[in-house]
Design an enzyme around this catalytic site. Structure first.
Site, PDB file in Angstrom:
ATOM      1  N   GLY A  42       2.815  -5.623   7.604  1.00  0.00           N
ATOM      2  CA  GLY A  42       1.894  -4.580   8.044  1.00  0.00           C
ATOM      3  C   GLY A  42       0.929  -4.133   6.962  1.00  0.00           C
ATOM      4  O   GLY A  42      -0.286  -4.264   7.103  1.00  0.00           O
ATOM      5  N   ASP A  43       1.461  -3.592   5.860  1.00  0.00           N
ATOM      6  CA  ASP A  43       0.603  -3.169   4.748  1.00  0.00           C
ATOM      7  C   ASP A  43       1.024  -3.854   3.458  1.00  0.00           C
ATOM      8  O   ASP A  43       0.880  -3.301   2.372  1.00  0.00           O
ATOM      9  CB  ASP A  43       0.625  -1.645   4.589  1.00  0.00           C
ATOM     10  CG  ASP A  43       2.016  -1.112   4.255  1.00  0.00           C
ATOM     11  OD1 ASP A  43       2.993  -1.883   4.412  1.00  0.00           O
ATOM     12  OD2 ASP A  43       2.128   0.055   3.851  1.00  0.00           O
ATOM     13  N   GLU A  44       1.548  -5.068   3.596  1.00  0.00           N
ATOM     14  CA  GLU A  44       2.032  -5.830   2.441  1.00  0.00           C
ATOM     15  C   GLU A  44       1.168  -7.069   2.215  1.00  0.00           C
ATOM     16  O   GLU A  44       0.823  -7.777   3.170  1.00  0.00           O
ATOM     17  CB  GLU A  44       3.489  -6.243   2.665  1.00  0.00           C
ATOM     18  CG  GLU A  44       4.440  -5.069   2.820  1.00  0.00           C
ATOM     19  CD  GLU A  44       5.833  -5.511   3.240  1.00  0.00           C
ATOM     20  OE1 GLU A  44       6.007  -6.728   3.485  1.00  0.00           O
ATOM     21  OE2 GLU A  44       6.721  -4.653   3.329  1.00  0.00           O
TER      22      GLU A  44
ATOM     23  N   LEU B  88       0.840  -1.193   0.000  1.00  0.00           N
ATOM     24  CA  LEU B  88       0.000   0.000   0.000  1.00  0.00           C
ATOM     25  C   LEU B  88       0.880   1.250   0.000  1.00  0.00           C
ATOM     26  O   LEU B  88       1.913   1.299   0.684  1.00  0.00           O
ATOM     27  CB  LEU B  88      -0.924  -0.007   1.214  1.00  0.00           C
ATOM     28  CG  LEU B  88      -1.844  -1.232   1.333  1.00  0.00           C
ATOM     29  CD1 LEU B  88      -2.809  -1.070   2.496  1.00  0.00           C
ATOM     30  CD2 LEU B  88      -2.612  -1.481   0.037  1.00  0.00           C
TER      31      LEU B  88
END
Length: 309
Positions: free
Chosen positions: A233-235, A192
């Site tokens: 985390g945002d992957e 993201l």
């Protein structure tokens, strides 16, 4: 093993006329238990065994003493029940004195719920040589084990696969399939682009909402055979087995489109977006190498986006 075969495999015998004290002890056993003679023929059963027969519509022919447990196992094995073959082999070993115990965990589902049993066979020595056969209901234990396995392979927030399961699925997809050319495997890594400001400005609860929405959107654009994972985390990452170069390009395009719409955060519409790296891996490639190539392509995409901005 399926329920029909399981019922055919477990002979339900009536209690034989033998020492009242011994029968009283046998009836006190909580598990379905039968006593077999040296030839593997049922000579006595306990109350739990008889109740199992009644609860599962056991026939008179299958519930009488004198039923050969070995023959029932062999018939079930001949009809394709692999568990029955293992049970027969274990029983023979115990009756022959080649083994002090035989155990087998097997599935015995009913039409309404799944069940698991542990078949335990132990020898009887003395004047009445033979074996004691018990079917222990281990459904609760098996369910707990399966839940632990599920948790160990699942991201707790989104319910997607975690990194461990992703590597496992990718490794299986990259195994060459014989002499014929195996289908290639799509590997996509997604990061993201503007996620950190969401956490910093609105808090981690808001960030979790974005991650949940991203997971939902990704599920809508993949095939049933694909694996979607949250790897950090945002992957995120996707393993798409049996896909062509054109199919991978189309999947990358759909992911870009589905992640483009803004997210509603605390009354504001925020564009998060994503950078994507898509790599078509060849069977025989190492999973880590395939992911590394897709990861590098994702960072190329992120640098290009920053340059355009």
């Amino acid at each position: 093993m399926d329920g029909t075969r399981a019922e055919a495999w477990v002979p339900q015998a009536r209690t034989a006329q033998w020492e009242p004290g011994a029968q009283q002890v046998l009836d006190a056993f909580p598990d379905s238990t039968a006593v077999l003679d040296a030839d593997g023929v049922v000579i006595a059963v306990n109350r739990a065994w008889r109740m199992f027969a009644l609860d599962n519509a056991g026939s008179e022919a299958a519930t009488s003493t004198g039923v050969s447990y070995l023959e029932v196992c062999e018939r079930a094995s001949a009809s394709g029940c692999a568990d029955a073959a293992v049970a027969a082999s274990g029983l023979r070993a115990v009756l022959a004195g080649d083994s002090v115990e035989s155990e087998l965990s097997y599935a015995c589902p009913s039409p309404t719920f799944g069940r698991w049993f542990l078949l335990r066979i132990t020898p009887l020595d003395g004047e009445r040589s033979g074996a004691l056969v018990s079917h222990v209901n281990v459904t609760r234990l098996k369910s707990a084990e399966q839940e632990l396995e599920r948790r160990a392979s699942q991201d707790p927030l989104t319910g997607l696969a975690n990194r461990t399961l992703l590597h496992s699925q990718l490794g299986q997809a990259l195994v060459p399939r014989g002499s014929r050319r195996s289908p290639e495997v799509g590997v996509l890594v997604i990061d993201l682009d503007a996620f950190k400001p969401v956490n910093d400005t609105f808090g981690h609860a808001a960030g979790d909402e974005v991650l949940l929405e991203v997971a939902h959107r990704l599920r809508t654009v993949v095939r049933p055979t694909d694996t979607v994972a949250r790897t950090g985390g945002d992957e995120f990452a996707i393993v798409a087995p049996g896909i062509s170069d054109e199919g991978l390009y189309e999947m990358e395009r759909r992911i870009s489109q589905v992640l483009a719409p803004p997210h509603q955060i605390h009354g504001r519409r925020l564009e998060v977006g994503a950078s994507i790296g898509a790599h078509l891996a060849t069977p025989g490639d190492a999973p880590a190498d395939a992911l590394a190539v897709a990861d590098a392509l994702m960072y190329d995409d992120k640098r290009s986006a920053r340059a355009r901005a």
